[in-house]
Design an enzyme around this catalytic site. Structure first.
Site, PDB file in Angstrom:
ATOM      1  CG  ASP A  96      -2.216   0.580   1.079  1.00  0.00           C
ATOM      2  OD1 ASP A  96      -2.277   1.704   0.565  1.00  0.00           O
ATOM      3  OD2 ASP A  96      -3.216  -0.065   1.453  1.00  0.00           O
ATOM      4  CG  ASP A 192      -4.518   5.626   1.100  1.00  0.00           C
ATOM      5  OD1 ASP A 192      -5.474   4.850   1.204  1.00  0.00           O
ATOM      6  OD2 ASP A 192      -4.382   6.654   1.800  1.00  0.00           O
ATOM      7  CD  GLU A 248      -8.788   4.367  -1.431  1.00  0.00           C
ATOM      8  OE1 GLU A 248      -9.699   4.089  -0.659  1.00  0.00           O
ATOM      9  OE2 GLU A 248      -7.903   5.183  -1.143  1.00  0.00           O
ATOM     10  CG  HIS A 325      -9.008  -1.220   4.873  1.00  0.00           C
ATOM     11  ND1 HIS A 325      -8.961  -1.258   3.495  1.00  0.00           N
ATOM     12  CD2 HIS A 325      -8.432  -0.055   5.231  1.00  0.00           C
ATOM     13  CE1 HIS A 325      -8.376  -0.164   3.056  1.00  0.00           C
ATOM     14  NE2 HIS A 325      -8.036   0.595   4.083  1.00  0.00           N
ATOM     15  CG  ASP A 326     -11.310   2.258   3.815  1.00  0.00           C
ATOM     16  OD1 ASP A 326     -10.737   2.206   4.924  1.00  0.00           O
ATOM     17  OD2 ASP A 326     -10.769   2.693   2.787  1.00  0.00           O
TER      18      ASP A 326
HETATM   19  O1  TEU Z   1      -9.431   5.511   2.082  1.00  0.00           O
HETATM   20  C1  TEU Z   1      -9.920   6.647   1.438  1.00  0.00           C
HETATM   21  C2  TEU Z   1     -11.335   6.785   1.576  1.00  0.00           C
HETATM   22  O2  TEU Z   1     -11.960   7.118   0.624  1.00  0.00           O
HETATM   23  C3  TEU Z   1     -11.960   6.487   2.879  1.00  0.00           C
HETATM   24  O3  TEU Z   1     -11.291   7.128   3.879  1.00  0.00           O
HETATM   25  C4  TEU Z   1     -13.332   6.984   2.813  1.00  0.00           C
HETATM   26  O4  TEU Z   1     -13.342   8.316   2.411  1.00  0.00           O
HETATM   27  C5  TEU Z   1     -13.988   6.952   4.126  1.00  0.00           C
HETATM   28  O5  TEU Z   1     -13.869   5.692   4.693  1.00  0.00           O
HETATM   29  C6  TEU Z   1     -15.427   7.350   3.902  1.00  0.00           C
HETATM   30  O6  TEU Z   1     -16.194   7.111   4.984  1.00  0.00           O
HETATM   31  C7  TEU Z   1      -8.073   5.338   2.185  1.00  0.00           C
HETATM   32  C8  TEU Z   1      -7.789   4.130   3.050  1.00  0.00           C
HETATM   33  O7  TEU Z   1      -8.319   2.982   2.436  1.00  0.00           O
HETATM   34  C9  TEU Z   1      -8.337   4.384   4.414  1.00  0.00           C
HETATM   35  O8  TEU Z   1      -8.220   3.271   5.249  1.00  0.00           O
HETATM   36  C10 TEU Z   1      -7.591   5.565   4.989  1.00  0.00           C
HETATM   37  O9  TEU Z   1      -8.130   5.920   6.223  1.00  0.00           O
HETATM   38  C11 TEU Z   1      -7.658   6.780   4.065  1.00  0.00           C
HETATM   39  O10 TEU Z   1      -7.397   6.465   2.721  1.00  0.00           O
HETATM   40  C12 TEU Z   1      -6.626   7.791   4.464  1.00  0.00           C
HETATM   41  O11 TEU Z   1      -5.347   7.316   4.204  1.00  0.00           O
END
Ligand code: TEU
Ligand code: CA
Length: 550
Positions: A96, A192, A248, A325-326
């Site tokens: 990542d 990311d 992403e 994971h989000d």
């Molecule tokens: O995620 C980006 C992202 O779009 C999410 O943070 C999303 O906006 C949020 O969950 C909406 O509710 C990436 C990673 O996958 C995430 O784990 C990180 O927290 C984020 O970037 C910041 O690095």
């Protein structure tokens, strides 16, 4: 270069995957212990969520040092061993790359605040109070955080300071990080929030006529220089190292995803899309409950059609996922765990594995892991705390309701320890894990799934081999049948005279579909008993089939 179209990807969120040294935290040796399991499942590549040194303010997405490994996870030697052991099994590692921001404990940031004249000052965005704008961060607070007599830009949590990609030294430093790990033998990066690296020039207010903080969507997403930076990264790193670039691309639209991934543009190889994951959320994301988290099967189908058709027809390419994971685990969003846990897990797997684009599995979905019932005291996710604050403070939602909503959508739902067995602590560790363990591990675990021919896990294995045996699932066109059908999704994938018909009832009720054309068929796989392909197909709840047709 990994044959990425022909590959199955598995996402590991290391903290909750497997603990090898009994401190309750997943680690690299734990992953090594489970490589045989992953090999046996049939995957080709692992996307490893961040393992760099971190303060765990955003569990690795706040990088303190790109060149060292989070000690809780192990050492650089452990990581080298992981690459080697994975290679022995023909499994590639994708890291990542968190390059939109660093932790505020990163050396660059520390230098920047120590000395205003340091060159590192321009690695970030610093403004005097009178010059800051009205941007709302992704995590629900102001994007500007006070530091001495200045404010810095932080589009996610307060300890993730945005990097200034207009500064060529910043870009080169990131490219050096990439080269360092590519030289170790990883095969590429999941990048990311890579489409937020270009902020609108002058950092103007968003909707200045409106009161309060405003989400700066087009001011920070897909900015005009993102293409330029990606082309440069491709030329300097991805192409020379023959490495995979998986973006992403947050909240991306199809035209733009096509632009990022079209071969001739020489930017990325694939991106994710967000539309499916965001179903039912309000405009401001998962904590925006104004839509009541409701959506229809038709909405699900429409998103599928839009992305499948546009990607295939225009040379774009996606990584397809149902969970990561989000977001809370998908099985409770698109499936039904009460009555059709197995059936719906399998139906959704068949869907994800038969689309145009490369399938991603998120750890634990292969056994249908569910969302736990979390209480406030169980929360770990910073996004959840921030959004809870914002809900109660800015929107004046009563605390008990805000707690309910937050527990319902928090990313923690997808981050509980993996259930390896029925043993104590689900075989994840010998001690109490770092976060809440879903007590249903006695019923839902990998060991039992491995021993049951009819398990969700064994169905995933069958789906994986499907993709290896039928090129139409990888390269084929996507033609939808009865687009307007409110409950059943049906589509044909076709390539070089090979045609496959996929038909899935996405509803928890019996539904039927009438086929206009008559086909000769061979039944290939189903989550129910095989069924002949006839004019009127009557499908049980979440019944799913794939046929070879002509
Ligand atoms: O995620 C980006 C992202 O779009 C999410 O943070 C999303 O906006 C949020 O969950 C909406 O509710 C990436 C990673 O996958 C995430 O784990 C990180 O927290 C984020 O970037 C910041 O690095
Ligand atoms: Ca550990």
């Amino acid at each position: 270069m990994i044959d990425y179209k022909n590959s199955i990807f598995y996402q590991i969120w290391p903290r909750s995957f497997k603990d090898s040294n009994n401190d309750g935290i997943g680690d690299i040796q734990g992953i090594i212990q489970k490589l045989d399991y992953l090999k046996n499942l049939g995957i080709d590549a692992i996307w490893l969520s961040p393992i760099y040194k971190t303060n765990n303010d955003d569990y690795g997405y706040d990088v303190v040092d790109y060149y060292s490994i989070n000690e809780e996870y192990g050492s650089m030697e452990d990581f080298d061993e992981l690459i080697l052991e994975a290679k022995k099994r023909n499994i590639e590692i994708i890291m990542d790359l968190v390059a939109n921001h660093t932790s505020t404990s990163h050396q660059w940031f520390l230098e920047a605040i120590k000395d205003k004249n340091s060159k590192y000052r321009d690695y970030y965005f610093f403004e005097k109070k009178e010059n800051i704008n009205n941007w709302l961060s992704f995590f629900g607070n102001s994007s500007w955080v006070k530091q001495d007599d200045y404010y810095y830009l932080a589009s996610f949590s307060a300890t993730q300071a945005d990097l200034n990609w207009a500064n060529i030294e910043v870009r080169n430093s990131i490219y050096n990080v990439m080269k360092f790990y590519l030289n170790k033998g990883i095969c590429g990066f999941r990048m990311d929030v890579i489409n937020t690296i270009d902020k609108k020039e002058g950092l103007p207010d968003k909707n200045p006529h409106l009161k309060g903080l405003q989400f700066p969507d087009d001011y920070i997403i897909d900015g005009k220089n993102v293409d330029k930076y990606l082309k440069e990264m491709n030329e300097k790193v991805l192409t020379p190292y023959d490495a995979l670039g998986l973006g992403e691309a947050v909240l991306v639209k199809p035209e733009i995803a096509i632009n990022y991934t079209k071969k001739e543009n020489k930017e990325l190889h694939m991106t994710f899309q967000f539309d499916l994951a965001m179903l039912g959320y309000g405009e401001l994301g998962k904590y925006d409950f104004r839509k009541g988290y409701r959506f229809s099967i038709k909405d699900f189908k429409n998103i599928t059609s839009l992305w499948q058709e546009s990607m295939y027809e225009n040379g774009g390419y996606l990584g397809n996922y149902l969970s990561n994971h989000d977001h809370k685990r998908h099985i409770e969003r698109y499936g039904d765990i009460k009555k059709y846990h197995k059936e719906s897990s399998k139906a959704l797997a068949l869907y994800n594995f038969t689309l145009y684009g490369s399938p991603f599995i998120y750890q634990g979905e292969e056994i249908g892991m569910t969302n736990p019932k979390l209480k406030y005291k169980d929360w770990k996710d910073p996004e959840c705390f921030n959004s809870y604050e914002a809900m109660t403070r800015m929107l004046h939602v009563p605390k008990f309701i805000a707690k309910k909503i937050s527990s319902y959508v928090t990313r923690d739902n997808a981050r509980t320890p993996i259930h390896w067995s029925k043993e104590n602590y689900a075989g994840f560790s010998n001690v109490e894990p770092w976060m809440y363990l879903n007590p249903n591990y006695k019923k839902i675990n990998i060991e039992d799934n491995l021993n049951d021919k009819d398990s969700i896990l064994n169905f995933y294995k069958k789906c994986i081999s499907l993709r290896k045996n039928y090129p139409s699932l990888i390269y084929g066109s996507f033609l939808e049948i009865q687009k307007e059908h409110p409950h059943i999704i049906a589509y044909i994938r076709e390539y070089n005279n090979e045609r496959m018909l996929i038909m899935i009832n996405l509803d928890k009720k019996k539904r039927s579909i009438i086929l206009k054309d008559k086909y000769k068929f061979k039944h290939i796989l189903s989550n129910y008993k095989p069924k002949n392909l006839v004019k009127e197909m009557l499908l049980e709840p979440f019944e799913a089939h794939i046929y070879l047709i002509n």
